[in-house]
Design an enzyme around this catalytic site. Structure first.
Site, PDB file in Angstrom:
ATOM      1  CB  SER A  42      -0.635  -0.446   1.089  1.00 39.23           C
ATOM      2  OG  SER A  42      -0.232   0.045   2.501  1.00 39.23           O
ATOM      3  CG  HIS A 175     -41.284  21.703 -14.352  1.00 37.76           C
ATOM      4  ND1 HIS A 175     -41.535  20.422 -13.477  1.00 37.76           N
ATOM      5  CD2 HIS A 175     -42.413  22.786 -13.116  1.00 37.76           C
ATOM      6  CE1 HIS A 175     -42.764  20.547 -12.983  1.00 37.76           C
ATOM      7  NE2 HIS A 175     -42.796  21.854 -12.233  1.00 37.76           N
ATOM      8  CB  SER A 296     -13.389  25.055 -29.997  1.00 38.58           C
ATOM      9  OG  SER A 296     -12.910  24.539 -31.228  1.00 38.58           O
ATOM     10  CE  LYS A 302     -17.868  25.988 -28.101  1.00 37.44           C
ATOM     11  NZ  LYS A 302     -18.020  24.262 -28.573  1.00 37.44           N
ATOM     12  CD  GLU A 309     -18.467  22.041 -20.211  1.00 34.57           C
ATOM     13  OE1 GLU A 309     -19.270  20.946 -21.203  1.00 34.57           O
ATOM     14  OE2 GLU A 309     -17.325  22.420 -20.763  1.00 34.57           O
ATOM     15  CD  GLN A 341      -2.808  -2.410   2.354  1.00 36.73           C
ATOM     16  OE1 GLN A 341      -2.059  -2.632   3.057  1.00 36.73           O
ATOM     17  NE2 GLN A 341      -2.636  -2.907   0.745  1.00 36.73           N
ATOM     18  CE  LYS A 344      -4.309   2.666   4.291  1.00 36.63           C
ATOM     19  NZ  LYS A 344      -5.354   2.179   4.514  1.00 36.63           N
TER      20      LYS A 344
HETATM   21  N1  ARG Z   1      -1.427  -0.915   5.182  1.00 35.22           N
HETATM   22  C1  ARG Z   1      -2.260  -1.504   6.483  1.00 35.22           C
HETATM   23  C2  ARG Z   1      -3.463  -1.272   5.608  1.00 35.22           C
HETATM   24  O1  ARG Z   1      -3.293   0.073   5.232  1.00 35.22           O
HETATM   25  C3  ARG Z   1      -2.063  -1.273   7.374  1.00 35.22           C
HETATM   26  C4  ARG Z   1      -2.455  -2.759   7.936  1.00 35.22           C
HETATM   27  C5  ARG Z   1      -1.468  -3.559   8.094  1.00 35.22           C
HETATM   28  N2  ARG Z   1      -2.184  -5.032   9.561  1.00 35.22           N
HETATM   29  C6  ARG Z   1      -2.511  -6.120   9.119  1.00 35.22           C
HETATM   30  N3  ARG Z   1      -2.828  -6.412  10.120  1.00 35.22           N
HETATM   31  N4  ARG Z   1      -1.549  -6.437   8.134  1.00 35.22           N
HETATM   32  O2  ARG Z   1      -4.987  -1.576   5.780  1.00 35.22           O
END
Ligand code: ARG
Length: 480
Positions: A42, A175, A296, A302, A309, A341, A344
């Protein structure tokens, strides 16, 4: 040389477990070891958490020392090492070594290089599960604050323009058909209200996430005599979380952020859509700032509203981020699972898009020029004061509203046939429709009178709009 007939085949340089499977491995350039390494890593995205990770570790180490769990000497070495790593990351970026998986291991490994054995004491009474939950909360909390600041900036732009255009008349639509005249200031303040609710959603999300998961360890808590109040306080949380299983498995804070972001983006997309519509030639209500438009490559005339947009488009991706994390979390058992994981990337993407969208809209509102003459002409063109004719009959002639509605409808029909405005119909013709109409009606049929009459609280009358502008300015601290 390689033997091909074996079920598994050792690949050079792939490290332990790097075997290509002869049954299913044909399409893979690398063996399972390398695939595991790639799917597991990650660090390409969670390196964005480095500041929070270091802050969390420093708070944790200080607490461990204060509790006598590690020595003051080791804690000092850890703290100095982490401070140095922060400087390195700031200057050179975070190195991306997939073998170190994530930001937590990357930093801990670097700490080992810098301070030796003491680095190994940092992870006492902690797990990556509570570590990442803490880091991510800190990041999302800051993202809420940035969203709130971006919203406030856009609100200030809206309120400023609403003050300038408190009495400028435009058609109000339902409308997307001309309905009744409204003031441009009133229209702009409608968005101010939406953004107020957005801000309160981010603030509420921030208040709810003010509990610190650090010290929940892997899932069950720890046997070490840690002080969770201390780490919570050091990291700016109100208190520690109360259940360790919930702590490491909870991503509600990220969902709260994304749902506030999705609603906010939805509002921005509506504002963007109106600007796009208003900037089109048939409308011609607004000229968008050059700095937020593009030309454009083929049509010299244009000027395209690309920024608006893209704000409209980004709202789809932000709503998608919310759905993505909801579906990731759905059905996960307690406590931590690696699926999490994946929490994010959608949050990082949504935050970047939202902050950019807020900035683009603030610039667009601040620097657009509204063609108020054209807006006014459009308000006069669509029989927008037909309701005022009906209201006049109710007020001045005691006609029941349903009947008055009919009479006004007949007048609109006549004006339409003649191709004139409602207030250009001769009195005699109006009286032929209903004899209770007299010359005083013309005052009610002007667009000025129409908006001035709508002075109920929250209405479009310039007096009301100016009051709302003032209230908004105070709320935003613009008069201080
Ligand atoms: N990189 C992991 C995450 O973002 C960290 C937690 C990892 N925990 C584990 N038990 N492997 O979730």
């Amino acid at each position: 040389m390689r033997a091909t007939a074996r079920v598994t085949e050792k690949r050079e340089g792939d490290g332990i477990g790097a075997y290509s499977n002869a049954m299913w491995g044909g399409r893979f350039a690398a063996g399972p070891g390398a695939i595991m390494r790639e799917i597991n890593a990650s660090i390409p995205f969670d390196k964005a958490l480095w500041r929070e990770d270091i802050a969390g570790s420093r708070a944790h180490a200080a607490m461990l020392a204060a509790q006598g769990i590690i020595s003051g000497e080791d804690a000092a070495a850890i703290d100095a090492g982490l401070a140095l790593i922060a400087q390195e990351y700031e200057l050179e970026g975070v190195p991306e070594d997939w073998d170190l998986e994530d930001i937590h291991m990357t930093t801990e490994s670097r700490l080992g290089e810098l301070i030796g054995a003491a680095a190994g004491r940092l992870h006492t009474a902690r797990s990556r599960n509570d570590q990442v939950a803490t880091d991510f909360r800190l990041w999302v909390r800051a993202a809420c604050e940035r969203a709130e600041a971006g919203l406030a900036a856009l609100q200030r732009a809206l309120v400023t323009r609403a003050g300038e255009h408190a009495a400028d008349i435009m058609p109000g639509f339902t409308h997307l058909q001309t309905a009744q005249p409204v003031t441009l200031g009133h229209h702009l303040l409608a968005y101010y209200e939406m953004l107020r609710r957005d801000r309160s959603r981010f603030a509420a999300a921030r208040a709810r996430m003010a509990e610190c998961p650090l010290g929940s360890a892997a899932l069950a808590g720890t046997g070490f005599p840690i002080d969770r109040e201390a780490t919570a306080k050091a990291l700016g949380f109100a208190r520690p979380t109360a259940n360790s299983l919930d702590s490491v498995s909870d991503r509600d804070f990220a969902l709260d952020y994304l749902s506030a972001a999705a609603q906010c983006a939805l509002h921005l997309s509506r504002l963007a859509e109106e600007l796009i519509l208003w900037a089109s030639q048939p409308f011609g209500f607004v000229r968008l700032p050059d700095a937020l438009s593009t030309g454009s490559s083929i049509m010299p005339q244009k000027k395209n509203p690309d920024a608006a947009e893209l704000v409209r488009g980004h709202s789809g991706r932000i709503a998608g981020a919310l759905v993505s994390l909801m579906v990731t979390m759905k059905g996960l058992p307690l406590a931590y699972s690696k699926d999490m994981q994946d929490d994010k990337p959608p949050v990082f993407e949504a935050a970047g898009l939202l902050e950019l969208s807020l900035a683009a809209m603030a610039g667009m509102i601040a620097d657009s020029s509204f063609d108020t003459a054209r807006m006014r002409a459009a308000a006069e063109a669509g029989f927008a004061t037909a309701t005022d004719l009906a209201d006049w009959l109710v007020r001045e002639a005691g006609v029941p509203f349903r009947e008055a509605h009919h009479i006004a409808g007949a007048a609109v029909k006549l004006a339409e046939e003649r191709g004139t405005a409602l207030d250009a119909l001769p009195l005699a013709d109006l009286r032929a429709i209903d004899a209770r109409i007299d010359e005083r009606v013309f005052a009610a049929l002007s667009v000025e009178n129409s908006v001035a009459a709508r002075a109920s609280y929250g209405g479009t009358a310039p007096t009301r709009v100016r009051e709302q502008v003032e209230a908004a300015r105070q709320e935003l601290g613009m008069d201080d």
